[in-house]
Write a protein that holds these residues in place. Structure first.
Motif, short mmCIF file in Angstrom:
data_model
loop_
_atom_site.label_atom_id
_atom_site.label_comp_id
_atom_site.label_asym_id
_atom_site.label_seq_id
_atom_site.Cartn_x
_atom_site.Cartn_y
_atom_site.Cartn_z
N ASP A 202 0.83 -1.28 0.11
CA ASP A 202 0.03 0.18 -0.28
C ASP A 202 0.97 1.44 0.29
N ASN A 203 2.08 1.67 -0.81
CA ASN A 203 2.35 3.15 -0.95
C ASN A 203 3.29 1.88 -1.88
N GLU A 204 5.15 3.24 -2.26
CA GLU A 204 5.02 3.02 -3.81
C GLU A 204 5.80 1.87 -3.84
N VAL A 205 6.32 0.68 -2.98
CA VAL A 205 7.79 -0.82 -2.57
C VAL A 205 6.92 -1.62 -3.11
N PHE A 206 7.64 -1.84 -4.35
CA PHE A 206 7.35 -3.33 -5.47
C PHE A 206 8.39 -4.57 -4.82
N THR A 207 9.64 -4.55 -4.66
CA THR A 207 10.63 -4.92 -4.15
C THR A 207 11.55 -4.46 -3.03
N LEU A 239 13.02 -9.99 -10.60
CA LEU A 239 12.00 -8.87 -9.16
C LEU A 239 10.61 -9.74 -9.51
N GLU A 240 9.66 -10.01 -8.12
CA GLU A 240 8.09 -9.90 -8.36
C GLU A 240 8.18 -9.86 -6.61
N ALA A 241 6.43 -9.02 -6.74
CA ALA A 241 6.01 -8.08 -6.41
C ALA A 241 5.74 -7.94 -5.10
N GLY A 242 6.37 -7.57 -3.84
CA GLY A 242 6.63 -8.65 -2.85
C GLY A 242 7.54 -8.91 -1.81
N ASN A 243 8.60 -9.20 -3.48
CA ASN A 243 9.58 -9.85 -2.47
C ASN A 243 10.85 -9.85 -2.01
N ASN A 244 11.50 -10.23 -0.76
CA ASN A 244 12.65 -9.17 0.21
C ASN A 244 14.06 -10.03 -0.55
N TYR A 245 15.09 -9.44 -1.14
CA TYR A 245 15.74 -9.81 -1.56
C TYR A 245 17.62 -9.74 -0.56
N GLY A 246 17.09 -9.32 0.58
CA GLY A 246 17.70 -10.41 1.77
C GLY A 246 18.91 -9.12 2.12
N TRP A 247 18.94 -7.60 1.16
CA TRP A 247 20.38 -6.75 2.35
C TRP A 247 19.64 -5.71 2.97
N TYR A 257 15.40 -16.06 1.98
CA TYR A 257 14.91 -15.23 0.60
C TYR A 257 15.16 -14.96 -0.80
N ALA A 258 14.83 -14.42 -0.89
CA ALA A 258 14.25 -14.53 -3.30
C ALA A 258 15.86 -14.67 -3.35
N ASN A 259 16.42 -15.83 -4.03
CA ASN A 259 17.47 -15.84 -4.45
C ASN A 259 17.76 -15.25 -6.05
N PRO A 260 18.61 -14.57 -6.15
CA PRO A 260 19.27 -14.25 -7.74
C PRO A 260 19.29 -15.48 -8.14
N ILE A 261 19.38 -15.67 -10.26
CA ILE A 261 19.10 -16.48 -10.74
C ILE A 261 20.98 -16.07 -11.21
N ALA A 262 21.91 -15.75 -10.82
CA ALA A 262 23.02 -15.36 -11.34
C ALA A 262 23.91 -14.98 -9.95
N THR A 263 24.95 -15.39 -9.55
CA THR A 263 26.36 -13.78 -8.52
C THR A 263 27.50 -14.31 -9.04
N TYR A 264 27.87 -12.57 -8.91
CA TYR A 264 29.68 -12.94 -9.46
C TYR A 264 29.78 -12.27 -8.82
N THR A 265 31.54 -13.08 -7.83
CA THR A 265 32.25 -13.44 -7.69
C THR A 265 33.71 -13.63 -8.11
N PRO A 266 34.84 -12.68 -7.56
CA PRO A 266 35.07 -11.31 -7.06
C PRO A 266 34.18 -10.70 -8.07
N THR A 267 33.11 -9.44 -7.43
CA THR A 267 32.42 -8.40 -7.81
C THR A 267 32.95 -7.33 -9.37
N ILE A 268 31.59 -7.62 -10.35
CA ILE A 268 32.49 -6.76 -11.15
C ILE A 268 31.64 -4.81 -10.95
#
Length: 359
Positions: A202-207, A239-247, A257-268
């Motif tokens: 009920d505000n501006e937040v999607f995820t 991204l899906e409405a209402g999901n929490n991505y963990g940070w 939490y909602a899981n990424p479909i890909a991650t990158y370490t070392p960061t890019i």
């Protein structure tokens, strides 16, 4: 042929051939790709100052922001400043004049994402402008987005008459978990700035639970984002409405939490993203984003929610790559970001807008 020695690119529609791609794993110039068709890199504009957001008008004009506060337009061989807002923009660290998007039903209206100073503090806002009136401000669509010298988000995307906005945590990580805060979120608004009626809180937040999302792109009704991790786990998320991505509790995959479909370490440090539907057949349907830290263009093939193939392009040739987008004919464009204070030795032509097209 490395970036620092390549001096033959020409601006404003003059082709600079940075290299053609002959075969898998073998490059005669700037990049390699897995495919039989060659690709050339054309410099569309140069000598820019931190280009950030971009949008094409219906007649094919390219408009883009420069982070210190200017909007430029490229029309045929004419390249000019359309609006100068540098006296109203706070170009502080990662903040400034960032995202840009046109209204889908009224091309005389456009939206920007801006950092500004009020009462000695930084804030971010989304502003709607009258294009034909030199991008004069029509209205402030959304104000009070927390800002800082780092993690300001700033990407705008319009889809299905909704305006999506990425916001960073503004260097206060706990805001990302607070659904009453606008920081560390992807927001969804109506085109006049009200919370979208289908939003989950009920505000501006999607995820929520985001650190600093930088790219947004739709494919067949699914919204994808790129996001900066801290020391590990840059992410591609669905991204899906209402999901929490963990940070800040977690980056990468977890059971909570909602899981990424890909991650990158070392960061890019992935930047703005797009899906490709242009004339290079071997790239059809692929997801592209630039890399700021690892200085390459990244191609991802996604099947459903599974990443099945990845490839590095333009590897080290043009330095930091900020924004990736497609044009009216489906061609792929990339903006460099070597004048943002993070590159050790910008090339004389920086910053640039590059166009990738069949050779």
């Amino acid at each position: 042929m490395r970036r620092r020695t390549y001096l033959q690119s020409m601006a404003l529609g003059i082709t600079g051939l940075a290299g053609c791609i002959d075969s898998p794993g073998r490059s005669t110039g700037a990049t390699t790709t897995n495919g039989e068709r060659g690709v050339r890199v054309k410099t569309v504009a140069m000598n820019l100052e931190v280009p950030w957001g971009a949008a094409f008008s219906s007649n094919g004009d390219l408009y883009f922001t420069e982070r210190p506060g200017r909007i430029r337009r490229i029309r045929d061989n004419d390249h000019k400043i359309i609006a100068d807002m540098t006296n109203r923009i706070a170009h502080a660290g990662e903040g400034g004049l960032l995202g840009l998007a046109f209204h889908p039903k009224n091309e005389n209206l456009a939206y920007t994402y801006q950092t500004y100073e009020s009462g000695g503090t930084l804030q971010n806002r989304v502003v709607r402008h009258r294009v034909s009136d030199g991008f004069e401000r029509e209205t402030v669509v959304l104000d009070g987005i927390p800002a800082a010298s780092n993690h300001d988000g700033g990407r705008l995307l319009i889809h299905d008459d909704a305006l999506f906005v990425t916001t960073g945590d503004a260097s206060d990580r706990q805001r990302a978990q607070d659904v009453d805060s606008l920081a560390g979120k992807v927001l969804r608004l109506t085109l006049d700035g009200r919370p979208h009626p289908e939003n989950p809180f009920d505000n501006e937040v999607f995820t929520y639970g985001h650190r600093n999302p930088q790219g947004l792109a739709f494919d067949e009704g699914t919204l994808y984002s790129t996001e900066h991790g801290r020391d590990v786990n840059d992410e591609i998320n669905v991204l899906e409405a209402g999901n929490n991505y963990g940070w800040p509790d977690v980056t990468g995959k977890s059971d909570e939490y909602a899981n990424p479909i890909a991650t990158y370490t070392p960061t890019i440090a992935p930047g703005g993203a797009t899906f490709y539907d242009g004339p290079i057949s071997q790239w059809k349907g692929d997801f592209f984003f630039g890399s700021l830290v690892d200085t390459h263009l990244h191609r991802v093939r996604i099947d459903g929610r599974n990443v099945v193939e990845q490839e590095r392009l333009l590897d080290g040739e043009y330095g930091r790559l900020r924004t990736t987008f497609t044009g009216p004919n489906g061609d792929l464009y990339v903006m460099t970001s070597n004048q943002d204070g993070r590159a050790s030795n910008p090339a004389p032509q920086d910053d640039r807008i590059l166009k990738l097209q069949p050779a």
